[in-house]
Design an enzyme around this catalytic site. Structure first.
Site, short mmCIF file in Angstrom:
data_model
loop_
_atom_site.label_atom_id
_atom_site.label_comp_id
_atom_site.label_asym_id
_atom_site.label_seq_id
_atom_site.Cartn_x
_atom_site.Cartn_y
_atom_site.Cartn_z
CG ASP A 38 -2.10 0.93 1.04
OD1 ASP A 38 -2.12 1.48 0.08
OD2 ASP A 38 -2.79 1.10 1.93
CG ASP B 104 -3.34 3.90 -3.47
OD1 ASP B 104 -4.27 2.90 -3.82
OD2 ASP B 104 -3.66 4.50 -2.28
CD GLU B 105 -5.40 -0.86 -1.59
OE1 GLU B 105 -5.28 -1.95 -0.71
OE2 GLU B 105 -6.36 -0.23 -1.38
#
Length: 459
Positions: free
Chosen positions: A23, A117-118
């Site tokens: 993350d 983003d993860e």
């Protein structure tokens, strides 16, 4: 809290900590700081700057003042008056995300993106080349820092649930005096997994939203440990049979969900909350066409066809309505999508105006699965003179087919794309690839300064 015994046969061994959750730390903010280094160290909010804007991401300096994602920007400004609000296009985030994905795929092909983003990674097949799972986690973190210039937090565990919770535990720490570095990597060892899991508040689990949380609290469930020792029949009575059984399993460490390699998404869509409510059939139709064009462009860019069109409308009183229709043939062009979306929107009562409008496509198939063309479509194009392409490319609304000498959409029915539709779409894609997306627009795009997806959090 009473302890609960667990079958050792169901407990993973130390070499099965193969699930990683990566993350990025304040991803949107840090990308903006790369663009503008003057933002470093200052409270930053990324999101919509207008009266209906929302926070997409906040720096740790802003979070220390109570700012959170999905919070109205106006509220965030009151909490943190010194914050700099940045409203930017999405291109930088997509570019950074693609570079991060390349790092993941250099380690393992088993990558399941969750957002820009993860992602989850299964590194069980990467140990011979890269070492243990914790070593792989540190390798990935260092590579992202060196190559992309951004920081991330990594959770290492035996299940997705534990890995997700571990990455949160590895995050930087919010402090009134500025962010303090976190662990960077948090490994949940087999011997500690139940103590780690049970110490979390129950809302940390997937599937525990505000309504479920309220019902769980009503039966005395506050922590995951409480959930693990609660009677299943009590949970079922509180939240339902399927949901209760699912939450009980997670709380007891049972999560056998595999990491699914990135593949065909379930849906592609765009929606927009307008700064001021929009009204009038022409304006709403124009916005529908604009959103449909953006969604269809993404379909083609991803090499996908869709079958089901869904529209979403939020009224000024915040009530929400959706309508959907499945076509008999797959499609990927703006004209087809706009025509169906417009018909669906017209089924709704629009007299009070519209606060939010959304268009999405589901039932997706890869182009490769259809040999580059949906089943039943014509390849000859004999009835589609190329000379009409430019004329139609400027009007992708529901009546555009009349200009081509075809029957109106209401008579033709939702049967998918024609060869002419695909020629128009190819022409649009070629123009935009050469001159930029703003070089040609449909609907309200001709009078707007941003296409859907460039401003995702309100104006």
């Amino acid at each position: 809290m009473t302890s609960q015994s667990h079958d050792p046969a169901g407990t993973p061994s130390a070499d099965e900590l193969s699930i990683l959750h990566v993350d990025m730390d304040a991803f949107y903010v840090e990308v903006e700081r790369q663009r503008d280094p003057s933002l470093v160290g200052r409270p930053v909010i990324v999101g919509g700057s207008g009266r209906r804007g929302v926070v997409a991401s906040a720096s740790y300096e802003a979070r220390a003042q109570g700012v959170r994602s999905a919070m109205p920007t106006a509220q965030a400004r009151r909490l943190c008056p010194s914050a700099v609000v940045v409203t930017s296009d999405f291109s930088g985030y997509v570019e950074a995300s693609a570079a991060i994905a390349e790092i993941f795929e250099s380690v393992t092909p088993h990558v399941e993106p969750i957002a820009l983003d993860e992602a989850f990674l299964d590194v069980s097949g990467a140990h011979r080349l890269f070492g243990t799972s914790p070593e792989i986690a540190w390798h990935i973190r260092g590579a992202i820092r060196d190559i992309v210039g951004l920081d991330c937090s990594v959770g290492v565990a035996s299940t997705k649930t534990l890995a997700k919770l571990a990455s949160v535990a590895a995050k930087p720490i919010v402090s009134p005096h500025g962010p303090r570095p976190g662990r960077g990597v948090r490994v949940v060892e087999v011997a500690e997994q139940f103590a780690f899991l049970w110490g979390h508040r129950v809302e940390a689990l997937w599937g525990v939203g505000p309504v479920t949380l309220q019902r769980l609290r009503a039966i005395g469930v506050v922590t995951v440990g409480d959930l693990a020792t609660a009677r299943v029949d009590t949970l079922v009575a509180a939240v339902g049979a399927a949901h209760g059984a699912h939450l009980a399993a997670l709380a007891r460490g049972r999560d056998d969900r595999p990491v699914h390699r990135g593949g065909t998404p379930k849906s592609i869509g765009h929606e927009e909350t307008f700064e001021f409510d929009i009204a009038g059939s022409q304006r709403i139709r124009s916005e529908t066409v604009r959103l449909a064009d953006a969604v269809a462009s993404r379909l083609r860019a991803a090499g996908l066809w869709g079958r089901t069109v869904t529209v979403k409308v939020r009224y000024p009183d915040f009530s929400l309505r959706t309508r959907a229709q499945t076509l008999s043939e797959p499609f990927q062009t703006s004209r087809t999508l706009a025509a169906v979306a417009h018909r669906l929107v017209e089924r709704l009562d629009l007299s009070a105006g519209v606060r939010l409008l959304g268009v999405s496509v589901s039932g997706l198939d890869d182009v490769a699965a259809t040999d580059g063309r949906p089943s039943g479509s014509s390849a000859s194009g004999a009835d589609s003179p190329a000379s009409e392409t430019l004329q139609l490319a400027l009007d992708l609304g529901p009546q555009s087919s009349v200009a081509a000498g075809q029957e109106p959409d209401t008579a033709r029915g939702p049967t998918g794309d024609t060869e002419l539709d695909r020629q128009i779409a190819n022409a649009l894609d070629a123009i935009r690839a050469r001159f930029g997306r703003a070089s040609i627009a449909q609907g309200a795009g001709t009078i707007r300064d941003a296409a859907p997806g460039e401003r995702r959090w309100g104006h």
